[in-house]
Motif scaffolding. Sequence first.
Motif, PDB file in Angstrom:
ATOM      1  N   LEU A  88     -34.708  25.403  -7.074  1.00  0.00           N
ATOM      2  CA  LEU A  88     -33.513  26.023  -7.658  1.00  0.00           C
ATOM      3  C   LEU A  88     -33.549  27.545  -7.444  1.00  0.00           C
ATOM      4  O   LEU A  88     -32.547  28.177  -7.111  1.00  0.00           O
ATOM      5  CB  LEU A  88     -33.477  25.711  -9.160  1.00  0.00           C
ATOM      6  N   PHE A  89     -34.772  28.083  -7.595  1.00  0.00           N
ATOM      7  CA  PHE A  89     -34.943  29.535  -7.423  1.00  0.00           C
ATOM      8  C   PHE A  89     -34.636  29.953  -5.977  1.00  0.00           C
ATOM      9  O   PHE A  89     -33.942  30.931  -5.717  1.00  0.00           O
ATOM     10  CB  PHE A  89     -36.390  29.905  -7.811  1.00  0.00           C
ATOM     11  N   THR A  90     -35.163  29.138  -5.028  1.00  0.00           N
ATOM     12  CA  THR A  90     -34.944  29.428  -3.605  1.00  0.00           C
ATOM     13  C   THR A  90     -33.460  29.373  -3.267  1.00  0.00           C
ATOM     14  O   THR A  90     -32.928  30.242  -2.579  1.00  0.00           O
ATOM     15  CB  THR A  90     -35.720  28.412  -2.722  1.00  0.00           C
ATOM     16  N   VAL A  91     -32.796  28.330  -3.775  1.00  0.00           N
ATOM     17  CA  VAL A  91     -31.365  28.181  -3.500  1.00  0.00           C
ATOM     18  C   VAL A  91     -30.603  29.387  -4.046  1.00  0.00           C
ATOM     19  O   VAL A  91     -29.727  29.953  -3.376  1.00  0.00           O
ATOM     20  CB  VAL A  91     -30.834  26.857  -4.111  1.00  0.00           C
ATOM     21  N   SER A  92     -30.941  29.836  -5.270  1.00  0.00           N
ATOM     22  CA  SER A  92     -30.248  31.001  -5.858  1.00  0.00           C
ATOM     23  C   SER A  92     -30.478  32.241  -5.006  1.00  0.00           C
ATOM     24  O   SER A  92     -29.563  33.035  -4.784  1.00  0.00           O
ATOM     25  CB  SER A  92     -30.732  31.311  -7.270  1.00  0.00           C
ATOM     26  N   ALA A  93     -31.752  32.409  -4.543  1.00  0.00           N
ATOM     27  CA  ALA A  93     -32.057  33.590  -3.729  1.00  0.00           C
ATOM     28  C   ALA A  93     -31.269  33.574  -2.427  1.00  0.00           C
ATOM     29  O   ALA A  93     -30.724  34.599  -2.000  1.00  0.00           O
ATOM     30  CB  ALA A  93     -33.559  33.638  -3.440  1.00  0.00           C
ATOM     31  N   LEU A  95     -37.123  35.564   4.437  1.00  0.00           N
ATOM     32  CA  LEU A  95     -35.698  35.224   4.448  1.00  0.00           C
ATOM     33  C   LEU A  95     -34.854  36.360   3.870  1.00  0.00           C
ATOM     34  O   LEU A  95     -33.842  36.759   4.433  1.00  0.00           O
ATOM     35  CB  LEU A  95     -35.462  33.948   3.629  1.00  0.00           C
ATOM     36  N   ILE A  96     -35.324  36.877   2.730  1.00  0.00           N
ATOM     37  CA  ILE A  96     -34.574  37.966   2.087  1.00  0.00           C
ATOM     38  C   ILE A  96     -34.530  39.186   3.002  1.00  0.00           C
ATOM     39  O   ILE A  96     -33.499  39.831   3.155  1.00  0.00           O
ATOM     40  CB  ILE A  96     -35.178  38.297   0.704  1.00  0.00           C
ATOM     41  N   ILE A 129     -24.702  39.434   2.573  1.00  0.00           N
ATOM     42  CA  ILE A 129     -24.233  39.487   3.964  1.00  0.00           C
ATOM     43  C   ILE A 129     -22.711  39.381   4.012  1.00  0.00           C
ATOM     44  O   ILE A 129     -22.038  40.128   4.720  1.00  0.00           O
ATOM     45  CB  ILE A 129     -24.868  38.364   4.808  1.00  0.00           C
ATOM     46  N   PHE A 130     -22.186  38.479   3.202  1.00  0.00           N
ATOM     47  CA  PHE A 130     -20.733  38.263   3.182  1.00  0.00           C
ATOM     48  C   PHE A 130     -20.010  39.572   2.813  1.00  0.00           C
ATOM     49  O   PHE A 130     -19.047  39.972   3.473  1.00  0.00           O
ATOM     50  CB  PHE A 130     -20.405  37.157   2.175  1.00  0.00           C
ATOM     51  N   PHE A 131     -20.489  40.236   1.769  1.00  0.00           N
ATOM     52  CA  PHE A 131     -19.851  41.492   1.350  1.00  0.00           C
ATOM     53  C   PHE A 131     -19.988  42.584   2.412  1.00  0.00           C
ATOM     54  O   PHE A 131     -19.058  43.340   2.664  1.00  0.00           O
ATOM     55  CB  PHE A 131     -20.427  41.975   0.014  1.00  0.00           C
ATOM     56  N   LEU A 136     -28.445  32.008  -1.884  1.00  0.00           N
ATOM     57  CA  LEU A 136     -27.032  32.247  -2.214  1.00  0.00           C
ATOM     58  C   LEU A 136     -26.760  33.732  -2.435  1.00  0.00           C
ATOM     59  O   LEU A 136     -25.775  34.291  -1.955  1.00  0.00           O
ATOM     60  CB  LEU A 136     -26.649  31.469  -3.479  1.00  0.00           C
ATOM     61  N   PHE A 137     -27.686  34.367  -3.142  1.00  0.00           N
ATOM     62  CA  PHE A 137     -27.542  35.793  -3.438  1.00  0.00           C
ATOM     63  C   PHE A 137     -27.545  36.616  -2.142  1.00  0.00           C
ATOM     64  O   PHE A 137     -26.700  37.486  -1.918  1.00  0.00           O
ATOM     65  CB  PHE A 137     -28.675  36.237  -4.367  1.00  0.00           C
TER      66      PHE A 137
END
Lengths: 146, 291
Positions: free
Chosen positions: B22-27, A22-23, B35-37, B29-30
């Motif tokens: 929680l870790f997956t969600v943070s990754a 994914l990353i 991509i957004f930037f 989001l990061f």
Amino acid sequence: MNFNKKEKGFVITVDSFISVSLILIFVLISFYYLSNVSLDSWNAVDARILAFDEAAVLEKSLAVENSIKLSSSELILASLNSTPSGYCFEATVYDSTLSTPLVHAIKTGCTKNSTNLTSVERAIAVKQGSIVTFYILKVVVWGGGA
Amino acid sequence: MKINFNSLKQALPSFFSKKGFLFTVSAVLFASTLIFFAMNFAQINSSSEYEISSSARPLNAIYLADNVAFNLSKVLGTSIDVNDSTKQIIMSGNLANSTVQLTAIQDYSSFLTNNYFPLTSGTESINLTSLTDGKAEVYFGSDVQADYNYSSNLIALSPLNSSSLSSIDLNIRASGALSSLVESTTGSGLTVNINYVDDANSFSLTRSVSATALSTITLVYADSSSVLSFGRAYSDRNNSLILQASPDHNTSYIIRAIYSGLPVLLPVKLNGSITSSSKDYNAISNLILQK
């Protein structure tokens, strides 16, 4: 139990594989957008400033005036060869109507094969005795040179 | 309404309670932020291309003014160098006759209008009327003025306020042969060094004259004369200097004037202006000889 340990290892492996993939996908998408960023405008501005500066140097160091008087491009060439690497420069001195080239020089190691050329003109006044004659200096800059 | 968290926990799938979620969600989001930037950067860059290129256009006005000022110093045949730390002005040139000088300025103006300005981007015009009236003024900062009056072969240096001259070196090269020298000097305080050379003679002299009264040294030739005036010499200004050359003798000069006190001698401006305009800017630039 051994079975439970194996199951946990399997989940961790799959989970990490998915997250790394994914990353990687996200990073690749980001790189795709970043590769579309064009620096042409900035490069054109830089090239224009360089052309302005070089034309001013050629005039104020009297390289153009002396080259006209001596009918030699040696002094202009020496100045062009001291310009920053990575940019090619060509200087041509024309008569006042820009119709006849009088002196021409191109930076050593450069060939004018780029399509992305930036050029500026500078008026030159040469006084010999009480007679003042006017010329036009044209400096062309393009990237990727010697 | 009361929420029973225990029943909610039980209702949710078991993986929701794992720390890895929680870790997956943070990754995610990061990575999404990345991509957004990247998208935003690409979009802003493409939309600001016009601003980038137009922001550099006012450089044309600065470049043009610098070019014209340098050309005019050539046309007028004057060279100026100011050292602001030592409060020293060095001027050199040739006192040509008025017809030649006026024609040269008019020719230059015509060359700019007809040949050079059409090559530059934008619309340019130059106002040289202040130089074609027979006199070219040069301003050294806000404190000293030099007038090159080519219609009467005269160069004058005078302070615009209370700045005082401490010494003057004057080197003169003239055609012809000097017949005699007539001095009319008064007072002391201002040191004047003169080095003179012509086709037949040469001399050097040093005098101390008053900065607030008129002193003159006349170079007499067989057919005419050149006059050097010091002190209260120009436009009723103290601490001034005039070199008025004979029209019959080609005279070149180098003046070195050193001022005392704290006069502001930079920038050096010529009395003229250039107007540049395009879609992105309108500029009226001074003709600056030295910054």
